[in-house]
Design an enzyme around this catalytic site. Sequence first.
Site, PDB file in Angstrom:
ATOM      1  CG  MET A   1      -3.368  -0.275 -12.698  1.00 48.88           C
ATOM      2  SD  MET A   1      -3.937   0.391 -11.099  1.00 48.88           S
ATOM      3  CE  MET A   1      -4.722   1.906 -11.647  1.00 48.88           C
ATOM      4  CD  GLU A   2      -8.207   0.714 -10.944  1.00 49.31           C
ATOM      5  OE1 GLU A   2      -7.466  -0.271 -10.795  1.00 49.31           O
ATOM      6  OE2 GLU A   2      -8.457   1.522 -10.029  1.00 49.31           O
ATOM      7  CG  ASN A   3      -3.566   1.182 -16.219  1.00 42.11           C
ATOM      8  OD1 ASN A   3      -2.756   0.258 -16.158  1.00 42.11           O
ATOM      9  ND2 ASN A   3      -3.538   2.177 -15.372  1.00 42.11           N
TER      10      ASN A   3
ATOM     11  NE  ARG B   1      -2.192 -11.140  -7.591  1.00 43.77           N
ATOM     12  CZ  ARG B   1      -3.252 -11.892  -7.848  1.00 43.77           C
ATOM     13  NH1 ARG B   1      -3.112 -12.997  -8.567  1.00 43.77           N
ATOM     14  NH2 ARG B   1      -4.439 -11.548  -7.405  1.00 43.77           N
TER      15      ARG B   1
ATOM     16  CD  GLN C   1       0.166   0.103 -10.614  1.00 43.94           C
ATOM     17  OE1 GLN C   1      -0.226  -0.678 -11.477  1.00 43.94           O
ATOM     18  NE2 GLN C   1      -0.663   0.885  -9.945  1.00 43.94           N
TER      19      GLN C   1
ATOM     20  CD  GLU D   1      -9.747  -0.706  -5.326  1.00 43.44           C
ATOM     21  OE1 GLU D   1     -10.383  -1.729  -5.652  1.00 43.44           O
ATOM     22  OE2 GLU D   1      -8.892  -0.172  -6.071  1.00 43.44           O
TER      23      GLU D   1
ATOM     24  CE1 TYR E   1      -7.958  -2.743  -2.023  1.00 40.68           C
ATOM     25  CE2 TYR E   1      -9.058  -3.694  -3.911  1.00 40.68           C
ATOM     26  CZ  TYR E   1      -8.003  -3.001  -3.375  1.00 40.68           C
ATOM     27  OH  TYR E   1      -6.984  -2.563  -4.187  1.00 40.68           O
TER      28      TYR E   1
ATOM     29  CG  HIS F   1     -11.617  -0.286 -10.449  1.00 44.65           C
ATOM     30  ND1 HIS F   1     -11.946   0.486  -9.348  1.00 44.65           N
ATOM     31  CD2 HIS F   1     -10.782  -1.261  -9.986  1.00 44.65           C
ATOM     32  CE1 HIS F   1     -11.329  -0.011  -8.272  1.00 44.65           C
ATOM     33  NE2 HIS F   1     -10.626  -1.083  -8.632  1.00 44.65           N
TER      34      HIS F   1
ATOM     35  CE  LYS G   1      -4.172 -12.273  -3.664  1.00 42.57           C
ATOM     36  NZ  LYS G   1      -5.514 -12.594  -4.176  1.00 42.57           N
TER      37      LYS G   1
ATOM     38  CG  ASP H   1       1.722   1.331  -2.514  1.00 43.31           C
ATOM     39  OD1 ASP H   1       0.672   1.135  -3.151  1.00 43.31           O
ATOM     40  OD2 ASP H   1       2.676   0.540  -2.503  1.00 43.31           O
TER      41      ASP H   1
ATOM     42  CG  HIS I   1     -11.635  -5.759  -8.606  1.00 47.98           C
ATOM     43  ND1 HIS I   1     -12.165  -5.587  -7.345  1.00 47.98           N
ATOM     44  CD2 HIS I   1     -10.678  -4.813  -8.744  1.00 47.98           C
ATOM     45  CE1 HIS I   1     -11.547  -4.577  -6.748  1.00 47.98           C
ATOM     46  NE2 HIS I   1     -10.628  -4.088  -7.576  1.00 47.98           N
ATOM     47  CD  GLU I   2      -8.329  -4.660 -11.510  1.00 45.97           C
ATOM     48  OE1 GLU I   2      -8.480  -3.425 -11.444  1.00 45.97           O
ATOM     49  OE2 GLU I   2      -7.910  -5.342 -10.542  1.00 45.97           O
TER      50      GLU I   2
HETATM   51  N1  BES Z   1      -6.612  -0.341  -8.309  1.00 46.13           N
HETATM   52  C1  BES Z   1      -6.243  -1.569  -7.693  1.00 46.13           C
HETATM   53  C2  BES Z   1      -4.755  -1.747  -7.565  1.00 46.13           C
HETATM   54  C3  BES Z   1      -4.066  -0.684  -6.737  1.00 46.13           C
HETATM   55  C4  BES Z   1      -4.621  -0.196  -5.573  1.00 46.13           C
HETATM   56  C5  BES Z   1      -2.831  -0.212  -7.128  1.00 46.13           C
HETATM   57  C6  BES Z   1      -3.960   0.780  -4.836  1.00 46.13           C
HETATM   58  C7  BES Z   1      -2.166   0.758  -6.390  1.00 46.13           C
HETATM   59  C8  BES Z   1      -2.742   1.257  -5.242  1.00 46.13           C
HETATM   60  C9  BES Z   1      -6.836  -2.758  -8.437  1.00 46.13           C
HETATM   61  O1  BES Z   1      -8.129  -2.532  -8.909  1.00 46.13           O
HETATM   62  C10 BES Z   1      -6.962  -3.877  -7.449  1.00 46.13           C
HETATM   63  O2  BES Z   1      -7.680  -3.707  -6.510  1.00 46.13           O
HETATM   64  N2  BES Z   1      -6.283  -5.002  -7.681  1.00 46.13           N
HETATM   65  C11 BES Z   1      -6.337  -6.150  -6.820  1.00 46.13           C
HETATM   66  C12 BES Z   1      -7.218  -7.220  -7.378  1.00 46.13           C
HETATM   67  C13 BES Z   1      -8.623  -7.186  -6.929  1.00 46.13           C
HETATM   68  C14 BES Z   1      -9.377  -8.374  -7.505  1.00 46.13           C
HETATM   69  C15 BES Z   1      -8.813  -7.130  -5.443  1.00 46.13           C
HETATM   70  C16 BES Z   1      -4.945  -6.740  -6.744  1.00 46.13           C
HETATM   71  O3  BES Z   1      -4.110  -6.346  -7.541  1.00 46.13           O
HETATM   72  O4  BES Z   1      -4.716  -7.600  -5.921  1.00 46.13           O
HETATM   73 ZN    ZN Z   2      -9.573  -2.385  -7.355  1.00 45.81          ZN
END
Ligand code: BES
Ligand code: ZN
Length: 608
Positions: free
Chosen positions: A271-273, A557, A140, A319, A384, A300, A559, A376, A296-297
Site C-alpha cells: 500500500m503506497e502510503n 493477503r 488500511q 493503477e 492494473y 505510485h 490475493k 473494494d 509498484h508502490e
Molecule cells: N493501492 C494498491 C492497493 C489497493 C488497491 C488497496 C485498491 C485498496 C484498494 C496497491 O498499490 C496495490 O496495487 N497492491 C498490489 C500489489 C501490486 C504489485 C499489484 C497488491 O496488494 O496485491
Molecule cells: Zn497499486
Amino acid sequence: MSASSGPQPSAPTDPHSYARPTEVSVRHLALHLTVDFATQTLAGHATWQLTRSGAAATELLLDSRDLLIEEVLLGEADAGMPTDFELGPADPVLGQALRIALHPDTTAVTVRYRTAPGAAALQWLRPEQTAGTQPFLFTQSQAILARTWLPCQDSPGVRFTYEAQITVPTQLLALMSASNPQQLRPDGRYHFRMEQPIPAYLMALAVGDVQFEPLSARTGVYAEPATLPGAVDEFADLEQMVATAEEMYGPYRWERYDLLVLPPSFPFGGMENPRLTFVTPTILAGDRSLTSLVAHELAHSWSGNLVTNATWNDFWLNEGFTVYFERRIMERLYGRPYAEMLQALGHAGLLHTLADLGPTSPDTHLYLNLAGRDPDEGLTDIAYEKGDYFLLTLEQLVGRPALDTFIKEYFGSHAFQSMDTTSFIRYLRRELLDSHPGLEARLRPEAWIYGPGIPDNAPPVGSERFAAVDAAGQSWQQGTPASQLPTANWSSHEWVRFLNQLPANAGVAQLSELDATFDFTNSGNSEILAAWLPRTIAAGYTPAEEALHRFLTRVGRRKFLTPLYKELLAAPANGPARARRLYAKARPNYHTVATSTLDALLGRPTDK
Ligand code: BES
Ligand code: ZN
C-alpha cells in the site's frame, strides 16, 4: 510549496463520499489520538481547517462510519464553541454523513471522537500474530475506509496537509504516512507532519515493536526486530529504484521513501502510503525475487499520490500507469527479459480476469461505474493490467521517447491534483494524439476506456524465458522425468509460470513426482506456494495439507487467499465443508478487507 489543496475546479462528483467539497472543503488536519490496545480504540480529536467557496457555503459535510462522535466545536480544540451536529442515515458501505452548520466566520472545526472496536480500517494484532512479543496496530484506508478511523472528506479528489500527535504504549513505535521517527520516544508521544497535500485514502498509521535501518540517505526500512535483517537484505536496491524512477519521470516529491514490513495478516501485497509504503512480509523471499512489488508502490509516488484518480471510477489512472511504470523501473534495473516475464505474468492474469468477468462485462471497461457498490469489490486486475496494456499499445504506436515525454509532463503539470478519465482523454488528445495524424484512429482510446475486453490493436506479449519454461512443461507432459528438466537457473517467476501452465487435471502421481523433485510444498517463496497449493487441493494431494493450513492461518493477503478458498470450495467430496471449517479457524487472523471478500464467498462463520 505551490501545491494546491481542496477540490479541482471541475471535479466530477464522487459517488462514494457524502462530502460536498465544492462548497466547503478541508485544507489542513491536526489530528490528536491516543491508541488504546486494551479497548482496541483510537480516541481524541481532529481539527480541520476549511476552505469556503462563497457565502452559500454554510455547512461542512464529512464522511464517517462507525465513529463515536462525542462533540463538535466550531474552531480549534482549545478555543472552539460546542455546536450541534447531525449524523445522516447509516449506509453499510458509505457510513454516515456528519453535517456541521458553520457560522459566517467559521474557519476551523474540531471533532472529538473515538473509533469502534471493529473499525474496518484497523487491524489490532495480538502478540502471537506478530514476529515478536508485542501487540501491533495498522490501518488500511484505501479505498473508503479512512472514514472508519477519522471523520474526513473521504474522496480522492480532496487533498489536505496534516500534522498529528499520536500517543502509544511506551514500548511501541508509531509511524504514519508523514515525517517519521527512527527511534522510540520514552514518553510514547509521536509528532508527524505531512506537508504535501494528500487525499484521505493515503492517511495511515502503524504502531508496533518496529525498528529502523537506513538503506541510503533518503531510504530505509522499518520492521519487527526479527524481520529487519532479512528485510534490509531483500530491499538492498531501494535507492537505485528511486533514482531510476526519478530519471524517468521527474523528481521524487516526498523527500524520504521508507518501507514498513507488516505482520503477515496485512491484506494486500503493498500500500503506497506516502513516504512510508506498507508491504506484506510475504515478499521476503530471501532472494530479492519479489521486489517488483516495491517498484509498484514506489511508482505510485507519481501515479496515484502525485496525480490522483478523481473518483474510484477512475482507478485505472492510478493503477494502469503504476503497473506500466513499475515494469519500466524493473526493466532498467534488471533487463528486458526480466521485465518481459512480469509482463507475461500480468497478461496471463488479465486473460484470467476477463474470462471470469465475461466478454461483455462493464467491469472490464477501464472507466468503471461503481456507484451504489462497495468500490473494494469492483476494483479488479482490469485497472492494473488492461490499463498497462493500453499504455503499451500507445508506446508501440508513438515510441518510448514520445510516450515518456508525455508521461513526465503529465505528472509534472498535474502534481498534487486529481485527474478524471474525461479530463485525461482531453489532455492526451491535446498533448499527443492531435499532433500525430491518424494516431487516435490507430489507438482507439474510447474502445479501450469505455469498452469491454482487449481491443484488437493490442501488441503481442511474449517472454523468451517463459518460452523455455513452456517447452520444459511440454516435455514433462510428454514423459521427460522432472529431474531432467532444464530448471537450473529458474527464478521464482519461471517457477510460477511452470506451475500455472500445468494441465488442470494433473493428478496425485504427477504432483508427487514434481514435489519429490522440486519440493514445492516447502517453498519459502509465497508466490510459488500460492501457485502450487491450489493444484494440490484440486488433485487431493494430501502431503501438502499441513503447508496449506499453515499458509491459510498465517497469511492474510487477499490475493492469495481468494483463489485458495475457491479451490477448496470446488474440491470434490466435502470441499465446501472443509473450506468453511478452515475459514472459521483462520478468519480471526484476517483484516476486514479480506473477510468482507471471503464472507461473501464462504458465508460468515456463525460460531465465532
Ligand atoms: N493501492 C494498491 C492497493 C489497493 C488497491 C488497496 C485498491 C485498496 C484498494 C496497491 O498499490 C496495490 O496495487 N497492491 C498490489 C500489489 C501490486 C504489485 C499489484 C497488491 O496488494 O496485491
Ligand atoms: Zn497499486
